[in-house]
Design an enzyme around this catalytic site. Structure first.
Site, PDB file in Angstrom:
ATOM      1  N   ASP A 137      31.892   2.377  20.454  1.00  0.00           N
ATOM      2  CA  ASP A 137      32.829   2.456  21.591  1.00  0.00           C
ATOM      3  C   ASP A 137      33.158   1.088  22.199  1.00  0.00           C
ATOM      4  OD1 ASP A 137      30.103   3.928  23.538  1.00  0.00           O
ATOM      5  OD2 ASP A 137      30.549   1.814  23.166  1.00  0.00           O
ATOM      6  N   PHE A 185      26.746  13.131  20.617  1.00  0.00           N
ATOM      7  CA  PHE A 185      26.961  13.986  19.435  1.00  0.00           C
ATOM      8  C   PHE A 185      26.135  15.260  19.466  1.00  0.00           C
ATOM      9  CE2 PHE A 185      29.589  11.054  17.152  1.00  0.00           C
ATOM     10  CZ  PHE A 185      29.197   9.801  17.600  1.00  0.00           C
ATOM     11  N   THR A 204      27.216   8.121  27.774  1.00  0.00           N
ATOM     12  CA  THR A 204      27.659   9.397  28.386  1.00  0.00           C
ATOM     13  C   THR A 204      27.974   9.215  29.868  1.00  0.00           C
ATOM     14  OG1 THR A 204      25.343  10.032  28.743  1.00  0.00           O
ATOM     15  CG2 THR A 204      26.455  10.905  26.764  1.00  0.00           C
ATOM     16  N   GLN A 236      24.238   1.853  17.558  1.00  0.00           N
ATOM     17  CA  GLN A 236      24.854   2.822  16.645  1.00  0.00           C
ATOM     18  C   GLN A 236      26.249   3.173  17.149  1.00  0.00           C
ATOM     19  OE1 GLN A 236      21.696   5.978  15.328  1.00  0.00           O
ATOM     20  NE2 GLN A 236      21.182   5.356  17.419  1.00  0.00           N
ATOM     21  N   CYS A 245      39.776  -3.663  -1.395  1.00  0.00           N
ATOM     22  CA  CYS A 245      39.795  -5.145  -1.319  1.00  0.00           C
ATOM     23  C   CYS A 245      39.385  -5.675   0.042  1.00  0.00           C
ATOM     24  CB  CYS A 245      41.210  -5.652  -1.659  1.00  0.00           C
ATOM     25  SG  CYS A 245      42.429  -5.291  -0.391  1.00  0.00           S
ATOM     26  N   HIS A 250      26.777   0.874  12.857  1.00  0.00           N
ATOM     27  CA  HIS A 250      27.673   1.967  12.413  1.00  0.00           C
ATOM     28  C   HIS A 250      29.125   1.535  12.482  1.00  0.00           C
ATOM     29  CE1 HIS A 250      24.471   5.342  12.952  1.00  0.00           C
ATOM     30  NE2 HIS A 250      24.266   4.589  11.903  1.00  0.00           N
ATOM     31  N   ASN A 268      15.078   8.353  26.777  1.00  0.00           N
ATOM     32  CA  ASN A 268      15.945   9.435  26.309  1.00  0.00           C
ATOM     33  C   ASN A 268      15.677  10.703  27.106  1.00  0.00           C
ATOM     34  OD1 ASN A 268      18.053   9.680  24.236  1.00  0.00           O
ATOM     35  ND2 ASN A 268      16.860  11.461  23.584  1.00  0.00           N
TER      36      ASN A 268
HETATM   37  N1  APR Z   1      20.422   9.895  30.009  1.00  0.00           N
HETATM   38  C1  APR Z   1      19.398  10.011  29.117  1.00  0.00           C
HETATM   39  N2  APR Z   1      19.577  10.466  27.845  1.00  0.00           N
HETATM   40  C2  APR Z   1      20.813  10.850  27.496  1.00  0.00           C
HETATM   41  C3  APR Z   1      21.920  10.777  28.371  1.00  0.00           C
HETATM   42  C4  APR Z   1      21.679  10.264  29.673  1.00  0.00           C
HETATM   43  N3  APR Z   1      22.661  10.140  30.569  1.00  0.00           N
HETATM   44  N4  APR Z   1      23.016  11.242  27.711  1.00  0.00           N
HETATM   45  C5  APR Z   1      22.601  11.596  26.474  1.00  0.00           C
HETATM   46  N5  APR Z   1      21.284  11.349  26.348  1.00  0.00           N
HETATM   47  C6  APR Z   1      20.471  11.515  25.138  1.00  0.00           C
HETATM   48  C7  APR Z   1      20.457  12.920  24.580  1.00  0.00           C
HETATM   49  O1  APR Z   1      19.298  13.591  25.039  1.00  0.00           O
HETATM   50  C8  APR Z   1      20.404  12.682  23.066  1.00  0.00           C
HETATM   51  O2  APR Z   1      19.096  12.859  22.553  1.00  0.00           O
HETATM   52  O3  APR Z   1      21.062  10.692  24.164  1.00  0.00           O
HETATM   53  C9  APR Z   1      20.813  11.220  22.871  1.00  0.00           C
HETATM   54  C10 APR Z   1      22.079  11.064  22.055  1.00  0.00           C
HETATM   55  O4  APR Z   1      21.793  11.505  20.742  1.00  0.00           O
HETATM   56  P1  APR Z   1      22.988  11.740  19.707  1.00  0.00           P
HETATM   57  O5  APR Z   1      24.077  12.515  20.379  1.00  0.00           O
HETATM   58  O6  APR Z   1      22.385  12.272  18.467  1.00  0.00           O
HETATM   59  O7  APR Z   1      23.584  10.273  19.450  1.00  0.00           O
HETATM   60  P2  APR Z   1      23.019   9.169  18.477  1.00  0.00           P
HETATM   61  O8  APR Z   1      21.535   9.223  18.407  1.00  0.00           O
HETATM   62  O9  APR Z   1      23.639   7.891  18.898  1.00  0.00           O
HETATM   63  O10 APR Z   1      23.621   9.590  17.057  1.00  0.00           O
HETATM   64  C11 APR Z   1      23.366   8.715  15.979  1.00  0.00           C
HETATM   65  O11 APR Z   1      24.784  10.043  14.560  1.00  0.00           O
HETATM   66  O12 APR Z   1      26.682  11.267  14.388  1.00  0.00           O
HETATM   67  C12 APR Z   1      26.120  10.069  14.075  1.00  0.00           C
HETATM   68  O13 APR Z   1      27.216   8.034  13.698  1.00  0.00           O
HETATM   69  C13 APR Z   1      26.857   8.924  14.717  1.00  0.00           C
HETATM   70  O14 APR Z   1      25.953   6.878  15.614  1.00  0.00           O
HETATM   71  C14 APR Z   1      25.841   8.294  15.635  1.00  0.00           C
HETATM   72  C15 APR Z   1      24.530   8.736  15.029  1.00  0.00           C
END
Ligand code: APR
Length: 251
Positions: free
Chosen positions: A110, A41, A34, A107, A138, A127, A226
């Site tokens: 990008d 997501f 991010t 996961q 195929c 992923h 997180n």
């Molecule tokens: N600093 C700290 N935490 C962050 C930051 C940041 N700058 N930006 C986002 N986050 C945290 C958010 O709090 C969130 O809990 O990252 C987490 C991202 O979670 P998701 O959006 O659910 O992403 P992810 O866990 O990778 O999703 C898993 O779900 O949709 C499917 O295939 C897709 O690989 C993906 C999988």
């Protein structure tokens, strides 16, 4: 579970834990990207607040779903092309180069771990990868640029030129089988890890979210970095809240 809410304190703790470890595994989610401008997501305004995921069965059953999946894929790839790896990607790549890290299990699709310098032998994309496309029957490789120009020309979703099967980007969709080799590589790394650091994942999607648990039960120290709480915080040894970039700033 030890929760550290101050990112600079978390950064020092993470640096100490890494310094005391020999076989570190990083497990990353969309939150690690991010700060490169790529939305995750499930945060507020995340991708799933703007659109519904396209499930694998839908993709197979409906050409409209396939065309929408391709539209999303090309739009995402253009966004990613404009993004740069951030300090968390660079810190992880530096640790891989230093020999501390046995695997980066991601996961994310990008490609920012690759662009930050993590070599393919250390990178496990559970992923898939948004830069490739293949036939579902195929497995023949298909070039994304050719797929995009064929859709622009015909308005139809591409079929395999070798066998007539459906062509799909090499990203694992909801309801699609996980890549066997990647999962085996992930499990092998987890068995050896003495420190498992989950970074930027809400840990809500299975089977990926079971990997930190497997690492913990294989004897690794589990750290979750997180902003928001996750379902695995209770079993983690340390939970580091705050911006990932700040937590990685001292690494
Ligand atoms: N600093 C700290 N935490 C962050 C930051 C940041 N700058 N930006 C986002 N986050 C945290 C958010 O709090 C969130 O809990 O990252 C987490 C991202 O979670 P998701 O959006 O659910 O992403 P992810 O866990 O990778 O999703 C898993 O779900 O949709 C499917 O295939 C897709 O690989 C993906 C999988």
């Amino acid at each position: 579970m030890n929760i550290v809410r101050d990112p600079s304190e978390g950064s020092l703790l993470l640096a100490d834990l890494i310094g005391a470890s020999h076989r570190v595994v990083f497990f990353t989610g969309a939150g690690v990207s991010t700060e490169s401008g790529i939305p995750d997501f499930r945060s507020p305004n995340g991708l799933w607040s703007k659109m519904k995921p396209i499930y694998y069965d839908e993709f197979v059953a409906s050409e409209e779903a396939r065309l929408e999946d391709w539209r999303r894929r090309f739009r995402f790839n253009r966004e990613v092309a404009a993004a740069e790896p951030n300090r968390a990607h660079r810190a992880i790549a530096k640790l891989v180069a230093g020999g501390k890290v046995v695997a980066v299990i991601t996961q994310n699709i990008d490609g920012l771990h690759q662009r930050s310098g993590v070599p393919s032998e250390h990178l496990v994309e559970i992923h898939g990868n948004a830069t490739r496309a293949a036939c579902l029957e195929c497995e023949a490789h298909h070039d994304l640029a050719e797929v995009e120009s064929e859709i622009a020309r015909t308005g139809r979703a591409p079929m395999c030129r070798a066998c007539g099967g459906l062509v799909k980007s090499a990203v694992v969709s909801f309801g699609q089988a996980m890549p066997v080799r990647a999962m085996m590589r992930a499990e092998y790394a987890i068995e050896r890890a003495d420190l498992f650091v989950a970074v930027g994942s809400s840990l809500q999607v299975q089977p990926a979210a079971s990997l930190p648990m497997a690492a913990k039960y294989s004897g690794a120290n589990l750290v979750i970095v997180n902003r928001d709480p996750t379902p695995l915080d209770a079993i983690a040894d340390h939970v580091l809240r705050g911006s990932i970039g700040e937590v990685f700033s001292a690494i």
